[in-house]
Design a protein around this motif. Sequence first.
Motif, mmCIF file in Angstrom:
data_model
loop_
_atom_site.group_PDB
_atom_site.id
_atom_site.type_symbol
_atom_site.label_atom_id
_atom_site.label_comp_id
_atom_site.label_asym_id
_atom_site.label_seq_id
_atom_site.Cartn_x
_atom_site.Cartn_y
_atom_site.Cartn_z
ATOM 1 N N UNK A 70 0.838 -1.203 0.000
ATOM 2 C CA UNK A 70 0.000 0.000 0.000
ATOM 3 C C UNK A 70 0.873 1.253 0.000
ATOM 4 N N UNK A 71 0.343 2.360 -0.478
ATOM 5 C CA UNK A 71 0.951 3.657 -0.214
ATOM 6 C C UNK A 71 0.680 3.971 1.253
ATOM 7 N N UNK A 72 1.725 4.320 2.025
ATOM 8 C CA UNK A 72 1.596 4.357 3.477
ATOM 9 C C UNK A 72 0.795 5.557 3.979
ATOM 10 N N UNK A 73 0.547 6.551 3.135
ATOM 11 C CA UNK A 73 -0.330 7.647 3.556
ATOM 12 C C UNK A 73 -1.544 7.775 2.644
ATOM 13 N N UNK A 74 -1.913 6.686 1.990
ATOM 14 C CA UNK A 74 -3.071 6.686 1.111
ATOM 15 C C UNK A 74 -4.255 5.960 1.724
ATOM 16 N N UNK A 75 -5.319 5.874 0.958
ATOM 17 C CA UNK A 75 -6.517 5.183 1.404
ATOM 18 C C UNK A 75 -6.355 3.674 1.358
ATOM 19 N N UNK A 112 2.558 14.301 -7.372
ATOM 20 C CA UNK A 112 1.772 13.085 -7.182
ATOM 21 C C UNK A 112 0.783 13.244 -6.035
ATOM 22 N N UNK A 113 1.171 13.959 -4.975
ATOM 23 C CA UNK A 113 0.236 14.218 -3.877
ATOM 24 C C UNK A 113 -0.949 15.050 -4.370
ATOM 25 N N UNK A 114 -0.669 16.031 -5.211
ATOM 26 C CA UNK A 114 -1.762 16.840 -5.766
ATOM 27 C C UNK A 114 -2.652 15.986 -6.661
ATOM 28 N N UNK A 142 2.286 12.266 4.545
ATOM 29 C CA UNK A 142 1.029 12.478 5.262
ATOM 30 C C UNK A 142 0.596 11.227 6.010
ATOM 31 N N UNK A 143 1.573 10.470 6.540
ATOM 32 C CA UNK A 143 1.237 9.209 7.209
ATOM 33 C C UNK A 143 0.357 9.410 8.430
ATOM 34 N N UNK A 149 -7.380 8.209 -2.768
ATOM 35 C CA UNK A 149 -7.841 6.849 -3.059
ATOM 36 C C UNK A 149 -6.802 5.815 -2.647
ATOM 37 N N UNK A 150 -7.195 4.550 -2.525
ATOM 38 C CA UNK A 150 -6.210 3.490 -2.277
ATOM 39 C C UNK A 150 -5.183 3.444 -3.398
#
Length: 376
Positions: A70-75, A112-114, A142-143, A149-150
């Motif tokens: 997973x992305x560690x600060x994503x959904x 990418x965050x945007x 943003x952890x 989204x995931x």
Amino acid sequence: MSSAPDFFAAYDAFGERRAGSAGDRASARWLRDLAEQAGASAILLPTPFARLTPGPARLETAAGVLEGLPLFDGGLTGPEGLAGRLGPIGSASEIGVAEMHPGAASLPGAPFALARAQSRHHGLVIALRTRQDGLAPLNAHDQDRPFGPPVLQLAGHDAARLLALAAAGAPGRLVVQGARTPDVSDSVRAALPGGAPPLVLLTPRTSWWTSTAERAGGILAWLAALRALAGAKRARGVVALASCGHELGHFGARAAFAQEPELARDSHLVIHLGANLGAAEDARLTVRSNVEGLAPAMAARLAAAGYPAAAIAAETGGKANGEAHEIEQRGGHYLSLIGSNPWFHAPEDRWPHSIDVPHAEAIARAVMALALAEAG
């Protein structure tokens, strides 16, 4: 350590040092002990954070299954995942796909965050490209406040297959799971007595994997400078901070500067020993400072110490990267060293093949010389 090769071998032997891991905890104690052996008074600074323990993370298609992290600060998704067609990020597909470099999220607010914040996709899948194309995760600034989204992160060797599926608009099912729980990691704070304002040595100490070229060269220079300063006549005190949580929004540095804001804001100078100092096969080195004249002067010190002058870019001002960004944001004075690394963020970044020992030693000599001059 009796030599730089011994140091790198010992560093590498701890294995994965992701914040909260067993390697993180053991290597923190090891570094504290080395700082004390160098002549400093050293302590651990326990720092709480929310740790994501990855669960199932995969993309299922008719052509097979691609597994990652997973992305560690994503959904996150539920166990049922989400279904839809694959397509390039920015298309009308339910699952957006892209390939990128693992440095694409090096600073807060990166493109990418945007893209995640503005995404119309239900989920994202990205393949990260490095030497050997292992799985090289993006940093998670943003952890502590996950958003978007995931996102499934895949190894670079899956990129061609992933992009072909997206080009064909293939259907797939995306599963991205994990559990967030409270945990603790440790920064190392070492100090030498003296007058104010102090000189600060700052280097990150945690990372996604073993990350020997990414992190160990900075720690080698940090220890070398601390040892030299401990044995020198100094007008200034010294604080050496090896911060945890680099890969998770610099949480160790942020916590340390929240507790002691004067270290970032009012110190004489913060020498930031960033990523990839002495990495093999790519000698490019950026020296950046917001103090007029200091970056070119440091470039000259590096060349005098044996570092290839043609590989050094000296920059005054501009946007600071890594933990130097924390100093810049708080109005402090910094000098930052950041190199390049073909295995950046990848599990293949290991001793001995990823380290250029003469380059790492040259950087350590130049950092020692700068630290002695600034602390005098």
